[in-house]
Scaffold this active site. Sequence first.
Site, PDB file in Angstrom:
ATOM      1  N   HIS A 121     -74.428  40.637 101.721  1.00 56.46           N
ATOM      2  CA  HIS A 121     -75.031  40.824 103.036  1.00 56.46           C
ATOM      3  C   HIS A 121     -74.067  41.536 103.975  1.00 56.46           C
ATOM      4  O   HIS A 121     -72.851  41.558 103.769  1.00 56.46           O
ATOM      5  CB  HIS A 121     -75.437  39.478 103.648  1.00 56.46           C
ATOM      6  CG  HIS A 121     -74.270  38.588 103.980  1.00 56.46           C
ATOM      7  ND1 HIS A 121     -73.541  37.917 103.011  1.00 56.46           N
ATOM      8  CD2 HIS A 121     -73.689  38.270 105.163  1.00 56.46           C
ATOM      9  CE1 HIS A 121     -72.581  37.218 103.585  1.00 56.46           C
ATOM     10  NE2 HIS A 121     -72.638  37.420 104.893  1.00 56.46           N
ATOM     11  N   ASP A 123     -73.099  41.291 107.966  1.00 55.77           N
ATOM     12  CA  ASP A 123     -73.245  40.234 108.962  1.00 55.77           C
ATOM     13  C   ASP A 123     -74.239  40.595 110.062  1.00 55.77           C
ATOM     14  O   ASP A 123     -74.171  41.669 110.673  1.00 55.77           O
ATOM     15  CB  ASP A 123     -71.892  39.929 109.613  1.00 55.77           C
ATOM     16  CG  ASP A 123     -71.028  39.011 108.760  1.00 55.77           C
ATOM     17  OD1 ASP A 123     -71.571  38.319 107.890  1.00 55.77           O
ATOM     18  OD2 ASP A 123     -69.795  38.998 108.986  1.00 55.77           O
ATOM     19  N   HIS A 281     -70.583  41.944 102.040  1.00 58.59           N
ATOM     20  CA  HIS A 281     -69.668  41.002 101.401  1.00 58.59           C
ATOM     21  C   HIS A 281     -70.428  39.819 100.827  1.00 58.59           C
ATOM     22  O   HIS A 281     -71.603  39.595 101.125  1.00 58.59           O
ATOM     23  CB  HIS A 281     -68.571  40.544 102.369  1.00 58.59           C
ATOM     24  CG  HIS A 281     -69.078  39.940 103.642  1.00 58.59           C
ATOM     25  ND1 HIS A 281     -69.533  40.698 104.697  1.00 58.59           N
ATOM     26  CD2 HIS A 281     -69.203  38.650 104.026  1.00 58.59           C
ATOM     27  CE1 HIS A 281     -69.914  39.911 105.692  1.00 58.59           C
ATOM     28  NE2 HIS A 281     -69.733  38.654 105.297  1.00 58.59           N
ATOM     29  N   ARG A 296     -63.441  32.623 111.517  1.00 61.68           N
ATOM     30  CA  ARG A 296     -63.834  34.022 111.659  1.00 61.68           C
ATOM     31  C   ARG A 296     -64.084  34.382 113.115  1.00 61.68           C
ATOM     32  O   ARG A 296     -64.767  33.655 113.849  1.00 61.68           O
ATOM     33  CB  ARG A 296     -65.122  34.294 110.859  1.00 61.68           C
ATOM     34  CG  ARG A 296     -65.553  35.756 110.891  1.00 61.68           C
ATOM     35  CD  ARG A 296     -66.898  35.942 110.207  1.00 61.68           C
ATOM     36  NE  ARG A 296     -67.975  35.354 110.987  1.00 61.68           N
ATOM     37  CZ  ARG A 296     -69.159  35.007 110.473  1.00 61.68           C
ATOM     38  NH1 ARG A 296     -69.393  35.154 109.193  1.00 61.68           N
ATOM     39  NH2 ARG A 296     -70.093  34.497 111.250  1.00 61.68           N
TER      40      ARG A 296
END
Length: 305
Positions: A121, A123, A281, A296
């Site tokens: 995907h 983000d 990723h 993150r």
Amino acid sequence: MPQTVRPKEDTPALVRPGVLRTSIKVEPLTCTIGAELSGVNLGDAARDGDLFSEIKALLLEYKVLFLRDQDITRAEHIAFAERFGPLEDHPAVGSDPDHPGLVRIYKDLDSKPEHYENALHCDATWRACPPMGAVLRCVETPEVGGDTVWVNMAEAYRRLPEHIKTQIAGLHARHSIEATFGAVMPTEQRHQLKARFPDPEHPVVRAHPETGEQILFVNAFTTHFVNYHTPENVRFGQDYAPGAGSLLNYLISQAAVPEYQVRWRWQKNSVAIWDNRSTQHYAVQDYWPAVRKMERAGIVGDKPF
């Protein structure tokens, strides 16, 4: 052997970093994506504009950068990520209460099962302006397992057959948080989520705003094309369904090609910095019942074109 970076012959002039003025060492990890940096501390880069600029130039070239032994504070993590731009919150996950914009992705024995990370995907393409990128630091990781894979979607587009490039030129598609994160929610809550984040329409092939590269821009959040049903594409209903779905699945599957990928094995205080505009990723969930804790900082992006 790690080496001071030199521009690759086929790298666009816009993103060539030239001869670095610092001690950064760069080791490319594959032929198409990813490089490991050493000799640099991201806490220093948060305070040094020239050092940050060199890291950003490397990011545009390699699309994802990796660093080991980054024993930085959460404040330094945030400060470095903010060099790229404002940080965003995540409506389904939320931020660290003391560090807005820092999302804690902690997986342990009490975590609910979910399958959003372990899908290829890009983000938050369910936003009208998906993130520009992210800075992810490992707090705790299993001895074995829990790797992450990144994919060069500019390379995925470049190597498409020419007749497919012609077919998808000008196509747009919808991306949905309702059909992903919202799917497990009660109906009313799911509808409220969609009201906050209506399914945006993005080009199937987007242009990178800084490098000009063409990028295949469909992923696990993409639900359907919005302008496929034209006389050129559809003679009978069978051409549209499953014809459009088959084409979309084919395009999404390009991210699974190993030649476009790099796989990173985490250690405590490892960091990955990626350009969300040109990559996808996949966080491999093969480590249960071990614990994996990541933090993150996602950077606000612009509208794809």
